[in-house]
Design a protein around this motif. Structure first.
Motif, short mmCIF file in Angstrom:
data_model
loop_
_atom_site.label_atom_id
_atom_site.label_comp_id
_atom_site.label_asym_id
_atom_site.label_seq_id
_atom_site.Cartn_x
_atom_site.Cartn_y
_atom_site.Cartn_z
N PRO A 73 -23.34 21.97 -8.02
CA PRO A 73 -22.04 22.23 -7.40
C PRO A 73 -21.91 23.70 -6.99
CG PRO A 73 -21.81 21.07 -9.51
CD PRO A 73 -23.21 21.59 -9.44
N TYR A 74 -21.48 23.95 -5.77
CA TYR A 74 -21.39 25.32 -5.27
C TYR A 74 -20.09 25.49 -4.47
CZ TYR A 74 -22.54 23.32 -0.75
OH TYR A 74 -22.49 22.56 0.40
N VAL A 75 -19.70 26.75 -4.28
CA VAL A 75 -18.59 27.11 -3.41
C VAL A 75 -19.01 28.35 -2.62
CG1 VAL A 75 -16.21 27.95 -3.30
CG2 VAL A 75 -16.81 26.15 -4.92
N THR A 87 -25.70 20.70 -3.75
CA THR A 87 -26.92 20.98 -2.99
C THR A 87 -27.70 19.69 -2.76
OG1 THR A 87 -28.05 21.50 -5.07
CG2 THR A 87 -27.14 23.34 -3.82
N ASP A 88 -28.48 19.69 -1.66
CA ASP A 88 -29.28 18.51 -1.32
C ASP A 88 -30.61 18.52 -2.07
OD1 ASP A 88 -30.95 20.32 -0.02
OD2 ASP A 88 -30.26 19.80 1.99
N ASP A 89 -31.51 17.63 -1.71
CA ASP A 89 -32.79 17.52 -2.43
C ASP A 89 -33.64 18.76 -2.31
OD1 ASP A 89 -32.17 15.03 -3.33
OD2 ASP A 89 -33.33 13.94 -1.83
N ASN A 90 -33.39 19.59 -1.30
CA ASN A 90 -34.13 20.84 -1.13
C ASN A 90 -33.38 22.03 -1.71
OD1 ASN A 90 -36.42 19.81 0.28
ND2 ASN A 90 -35.13 19.57 2.09
N GLY A 91 -32.30 21.76 -2.44
CA GLY A 91 -31.54 22.84 -3.07
C GLY A 91 -30.64 23.59 -2.10
N ARG A 92 -30.39 23.02 -0.92
CA ARG A 92 -29.63 23.74 0.10
C ARG A 92 -28.16 23.34 0.11
NH1 ARG A 92 -32.78 25.47 5.53
NH2 ARG A 92 -34.83 25.82 4.65
#
Length: 446
Positions: A73-75, A87-92
């Motif tokens: 989870p990010y902001v 983030t998606d599977d690539n950490g993005r």
């Protein structure tokens, strides 16, 4: 981005004339390009014409070994706006675009308790960029199981966030024993699409009192230069400027790029595409051929040969005398990295010199055309496409290939790239060039 996102300053241009020609106000041109004195602009300078050309920001979250942190989870807060998600599977995270290159971007992650932790604050800057945030910890996945002596009350009081026998993500300092080559356990890594090889692994077992234990191991080799990735891409204006400097057609440069790499500089894990060459490693060790006898799959006086397509999962199953041909560009690149990592443990300099790198596949051995050391070259090609282009341009200048580019002397170009035994490389270049010219003619309606 397209060619219309940039403008190359020509002789006698002024910011006012460029504004009239492109329709972008002088104030906007100055703002997008950090121009303090509108009366002084250098010929050949690449000017951005839109926010999308320079104000884009992508964020990627990785653990200490550059494995993507998935579902984090990010902001992101910027310009009075907020973007959030996982983030998606690539950490993005989701890509954002600031209002100007000087805007600040604040990056947060949400803790398990629900509050936010500020990770970094950056400035958007005068180029689209990928911001890579690397955690000092490793991410692993394991299963929690009830201890055999756990009471019914203990089980009822267990936190609902960690139910028994459910998979969850953890951050921990992993046991860094040298377990390269083992295939037991669950693979947790950026390379999880290739089962059984590189990365962090968790293996479930029990201690002497029969309590469940998750053992964690990881590969010993760390390719620290991969930390340099920022992800900026080349624009058509970059090719045009290089062609003009060399006095050749853009299609000549594009033909070399397409034959060498198909136009791709990085794989899906943000690693430069490489090809490991054992004979180059052998001649660069000290003394020469030092490892030929003990490591024939990594070091030999003769190069690898090309074999038939083979469906295998480990470089250990690959013939010591063959280039990887295991089912696609991404998989072949993975096998080259497996060889590089093993050679890197033996001799770092020789291993980096033994690889061809990026969009133009310039051999590390040729670093001296534009870099102090092969490590500096590899850092540049691992950073973005501009670094790979710089390496190519330096290679052309070092080998004085400008006349060959101008006259389209494909044989001379091929021999400089691949040696006298260039195996029809010149014909591939010629065919690719003709295809590109035909495509341009069709586009121009000629």
């Amino acid at each position: 981005m397209t060619t219309s996102d940039f403008y190359i300053v020509q002789p006698n241009d002024t910011l006012s004339s460029i504004a009239r020609r492109t329709g972008v106000p002088v104030s906007e041109l100055a703002k997008l390009n950090g121009i303090r004195n509108p009366n002084r602009i250098a010929v050949g300078k690449k000017l951005a014409l839109s926010k999308r050309a320079v104000c884009g920001v992508n964020v990627q979250f990785l653990d200490r070994d550059h494995n993507p942190l998935r579902d984090l989870p990010y902001v992101i807060r910027y310009c009075g706006k907020e973007a959030s998600g996982k983030t998606d599977d690539n950490g993005r995270a989701v890509a954002i675009q600031t209002d100007s290159p000087v805007d600040q971007v604040a990056l947060f992650v949400r803790r398990a308790e629900g509050d936010l932790k500020e990770i970094a604050t950056i400035v958007s800057g005068y180029a689209n960029k990928l911001v890579t945030l690397v955690s000092p910890k490793l991410k692993l996945e394991a299963r929690t199981r009830p201890h055999p002596n756990e009471s019914q009350v203990d089980r009822q009081n267990r936190s609902p966030k960690q139910p028994a026998d459910t998979q969850h993500h953890s951050s921990a300092g992993a046991d860094e024993r040298n377990d390269v080559g083992t295939t037991e356990g669950v693979l947790q890594s950026a390379w999880s699409w290739l089962q059984g090889e590189l990365g962090i692994r968790t293996h479930e077992t029990c201690d002497r009192s029969d309590k469940p234990v998750a053992r964690v191991t990881k590969d010993a080799v760390s390719l620290e230069f991969l930390e340099k990735y920022t992800g900026e891409t080349l624009a058509e204006a970059d090719y045009i400027a290089a062609a003009k400097a060399f006095g050749c057609e853009v299609e000549v440069i594009r033909a070399i790029e397409m034959v060498e790499s198909g136009g791709s500089g990085f794989d899906k894990h943000n690693r430069p595409f490489i090809l490991y060459e054992r004979h180059v490693f052998s001649r660069n060790t000290n003394p020469k051929h030092k490892y030929d006898e003990d490591y024939p799959g990594l070091s030999a006086k003769v190069p690898y040969t090309y074999g038939k397509l083979t469906k295998i999962k480990s470089v250990d199953e690959l013939s010591a005398d063959q280039y990887p041909n295991v089912g696609g560009k991404e998989l072949n690149n993975e096998f080259s990295y497996q060889r590089l990592m093993r050679a890197y443990k033996l001799d770092k300099d020789a291993a980096l010199k033994a690889c061809s790198w990026g969009k133009f596949q310039v051999l590390g051995e040729n670093y001296s055309g534009g870099f102090v050391s092969v490590h500096d070259m590899v850092k540049a090609v691992s950073k973005n496409e501009a670094g790979q282009f710089q390496t190519f341009l330096s290679f052309i200048k070092m080998n004085r290939l400008q006349p060959a580019l101008q006259s389209k002397d494909w044989l001379h170009i091929a021999r400089t790239y691949n040696g006298k035994g260039q195996n029809g490389y010149d014909l591939k270049l010629k065919k690719q060039y003709e295809a590109l010219v035909k495509k341009r003619s069709q586009k121009d309606g000629v």
